[in-house]
Write a protein that holds these residues in place. Structure first.
Motif, PDB file in Angstrom:
ATOM      1  N   GLY A 267      -3.271 -16.348   8.989  1.00 26.61           N
ATOM      2  CA  GLY A 267      -4.819 -16.293   9.545  1.00 26.61           C
ATOM      3  C   GLY A 267      -4.790 -16.577  10.882  1.00 26.61           C
ATOM      4  N   ARG A 268      -4.168 -16.289  11.788  1.00 29.08           N
ATOM      5  CA  ARG A 268      -4.314 -16.535  13.086  1.00 29.08           C
ATOM      6  C   ARG A 268      -4.208 -15.235  13.422  1.00 29.08           C
ATOM      7  NH1 ARG A 268      -0.885 -21.060  12.327  1.00 29.08           N
ATOM      8  NH2 ARG A 268      -1.638 -22.732  12.408  1.00 29.08           N
ATOM      9  N   SER A 269      -4.506 -14.739  15.024  1.00 29.81           N
ATOM     10  CA  SER A 269      -5.325 -13.514  15.297  1.00 29.81           C
ATOM     11  C   SER A 269      -3.397 -13.168  15.339  1.00 29.81           C
ATOM     12  CB  SER A 269      -5.502 -13.837  16.493  1.00 29.81           C
ATOM     13  OG  SER A 269      -6.920 -14.237  16.784  1.00 29.81           O
ATOM     14  N   PHE A 270      -3.536 -11.124  15.300  1.00 31.84           N
ATOM     15  CA  PHE A 270      -3.020 -10.500  15.151  1.00 31.84           C
ATOM     16  C   PHE A 270      -2.128 -10.593  14.197  1.00 31.84           C
ATOM     17  CE2 PHE A 270      -4.087 -11.756  20.173  1.00 31.84           C
ATOM     18  CZ  PHE A 270      -3.453 -10.739  20.736  1.00 31.84           C
ATOM     19  N   SER A 271      -2.274 -11.336  13.081  1.00 23.48           N
ATOM     20  CA  SER A 271      -1.565 -11.308  11.664  1.00 23.48           C
ATOM     21  C   SER A 271      -2.993 -10.922  10.640  1.00 23.48           C
ATOM     22  CB  SER A 271      -1.024 -12.641  11.458  1.00 23.48           C
ATOM     23  OG  SER A 271      -2.614 -13.390  11.310  1.00 23.48           O
ATOM     24  N   ASP A 272      -1.675 -10.432   9.369  1.00 19.78           N
ATOM     25  CA  ASP A 272      -2.602  -9.782   8.238  1.00 19.78           C
ATOM     26  C   ASP A 272      -1.893  -9.999   6.808  1.00 19.78           C
ATOM     27  OD1 ASP A 272      -4.673  -7.590   7.617  1.00 19.78           O
ATOM     28  OD2 ASP A 272      -3.395  -6.714   6.258  1.00 19.78           O
ATOM     29  N   PHE A 273      -2.797 -10.923   5.848  1.00 15.55           N
ATOM     30  CA  PHE A 273      -1.866 -10.714   4.471  1.00 15.55           C
ATOM     31  C   PHE A 273      -1.272  -9.754   3.957  1.00 15.55           C
ATOM     32  CE2 PHE A 273      -2.129 -11.123   0.244  1.00 15.55           C
ATOM     33  CZ  PHE A 273      -0.636 -12.828   0.034  1.00 15.55           C
ATOM     34  N   GLY A 274      -2.271  -8.490   3.862  1.00 14.63           N
ATOM     35  CA  GLY A 274      -1.712  -7.492   3.351  1.00 14.63           C
ATOM     36  C   GLY A 274      -0.777  -6.355   3.448  1.00 14.63           C
ATOM     37  N   THR A 275      -0.954  -6.691   5.111  1.00 14.11           N
ATOM     38  CA  THR A 275       0.827  -6.055   5.623  1.00 14.11           C
ATOM     39  C   THR A 275       2.030  -6.646   5.278  1.00 14.11           C
ATOM     40  OG1 THR A 275      -0.928  -5.346   7.536  1.00 14.11           O
ATOM     41  CG2 THR A 275       1.824  -5.452   8.261  1.00 14.11           C
ATOM     42  N   ILE A 276       1.522  -7.819   5.611  1.00 15.11           N
ATOM     43  CA  ILE A 276       3.437  -8.768   5.298  1.00 15.11           C
ATOM     44  C   ILE A 276       3.717  -8.261   3.925  1.00 15.11           C
ATOM     45  CG2 ILE A 276       2.299 -10.854   4.671  1.00 15.11           C
ATOM     46  CD1 ILE A 276       4.300 -12.788   7.284  1.00 15.11           C
ATOM     47  N   ILE A 277       2.554  -8.572   3.257  1.00 18.31           N
ATOM     48  CA  ILE A 277       2.925  -8.507   1.737  1.00 18.31           C
ATOM     49  C   ILE A 277       3.231  -7.166   1.532  1.00 18.31           C
ATOM     50  CG2 ILE A 277       2.413  -7.595  -0.863  1.00 18.31           C
ATOM     51  CD1 ILE A 277       2.086 -10.889   0.339  1.00 18.31           C
ATOM     52  N   VAL A 278       3.455  -5.806   1.999  1.00 19.40           N
ATOM     53  CA  VAL A 278       3.987  -4.964   2.336  1.00 19.40           C
ATOM     54  C   VAL A 278       5.592  -5.029   2.971  1.00 19.40           C
ATOM     55  CG1 VAL A 278       4.052  -2.372   3.130  1.00 19.40           C
ATOM     56  CG2 VAL A 278       2.283  -2.752   2.091  1.00 19.40           C
ATOM     57  N   SER A 279       5.318  -5.685   4.083  1.00 16.47           N
ATOM     58  CA  SER A 279       7.079  -6.005   4.758  1.00 16.47           C
ATOM     59  C   SER A 279       7.827  -6.499   4.158  1.00 16.47           C
ATOM     60  CB  SER A 279       6.546  -6.454   6.564  1.00 16.47           C
ATOM     61  OG  SER A 279       6.290  -5.719   6.575  1.00 16.47           O
ATOM     62  N   LEU A 280       7.381  -7.963   3.436  1.00 13.59           N
ATOM     63  CA  LEU A 280       8.016  -8.423   2.279  1.00 13.59           C
ATOM     64  C   LEU A 280       8.496  -7.254   0.901  1.00 13.59           C
ATOM     65  CD1 LEU A 280       5.877 -11.714   1.701  1.00 13.59           C
ATOM     66  CD2 LEU A 280       8.493 -11.415   3.296  1.00 13.59           C
ATOM     67  N   ARG A 281       7.657  -6.532   0.345  1.00 13.39           N
ATOM     68  CA  ARG A 281       8.286  -5.725  -0.382  1.00 13.39           C
ATOM     69  C   ARG A 281       9.020  -4.511  -0.754  1.00 13.39           C
ATOM     70  NH1 ARG A 281       2.865  -4.653  -3.157  1.00 13.39           N
ATOM     71  NH2 ARG A 281       3.083  -2.994  -1.542  1.00 13.39           N
ATOM     72  N   GLU A 282       9.177  -4.333   0.529  1.00  9.18           N
ATOM     73  CA  GLU A 282       9.445  -2.620   1.243  1.00  9.18           C
ATOM     74  C   GLU A 282      10.503  -3.084   1.426  1.00  9.18           C
ATOM     75  OE1 GLU A 282       6.535  -0.044   2.854  1.00  9.18           O
ATOM     76  OE2 GLU A 282       6.042   0.246   0.668  1.00  9.18           O
TER      77      GLU A 282
END
Length: 211
Positions: free
Chosen positions: A160-175
């Protein structure tokens, strides 16, 4: 008598600051190695405590899972004291400069890179989302993942803060992470450890909740 590779945990206390806010935090500092040599994962807050935990052993590297200030604030002082290089993914240099504008890291971490300490290999996994240059370290021989703030017991790291992105972390977790062996112990940047088997089934819930 020399013992084999092992994982040691140190908890240090300090503050996390970003986007104009500051919060009190406890951080996990992970030390991986044996009686002769180690690496430190996330030199947080207290250089004296970290140096004492390393002791007389050779410090091969100071590895930063990402460059939020609470994970790197003691890194330059520890490097100066020990001569160990600071390693960081290049995508997190903008965050690094917020805390250490006059001291750059000594080397880059890249996806697929292998670090070796005490005969143990740690694979670098680039896992952006919580921060653009966030990485995790997977040590197959130790059945261990050092997840920084990408994965915690109960869900992904904050986005929820600068330099972060929810969709991106989900991809990192999944892949990158939830495909690792289920028995892998996840050594997190804050709070308790967990396992891949414990966390993997909850990915759909995290996506639905916009965790």
């Amino acid at each position: 008598m020399t013992t084999g590779p092992r994982i040691e945990q140190l908890v240090t206390a300090g503050t996390f600051s970003l986007d104009g806010g500051t919060w009190d935090v406890d951080n996990n500092v992970w030390i991986v190695g044996d009686d002769e040599e180690v690496i430190v994962i996330d030199a947080a807050h207290d250089v004296e405590a970290i140096a004492a935990a390393v002791g007389a052993r050779t410090l091969r590297a100071i590895v930063c899972t990402h460059a939020h200030n609470d994970h790197i604030d003691a890194a330059p002082a520890l490097a100066e004291r020990t001569g160990a290089p600071i390693l960081l993914h290049a995508d997190d240099l903008p965050l690094w400069r917020q805390t250490h504008p006059d001291r750059a890291p000594d080397g880059e971490l890249t996806d697929g890179q292998t670090l070796t300490v005490a005969g143990t290999e740690l694979q670098v996994l680039h896992t952006p989302g919580h921060a653009p240059g966030a990485v995790c370290l997977f040590a197959p021989a130790l059945q261990a993942l050092f997840s920084g703030d990408t994965l915690f017991a109960g869900g992904p790291g904050a986005t929820g803060r600068s330099f972060s992105d929810f969709g991106t972390i989900i991809v990192s977790l999944r892949e990158k992470l939830l495909t690792l062996p289920g028995a892998t112990t996840v050594h997190t940047g804050h709070g308790p450890t967990t396992t891949i088997a414990e966390e993997a089934p909850h990915l759909p819930e995290w996506i639905d909740r916009g965790f």
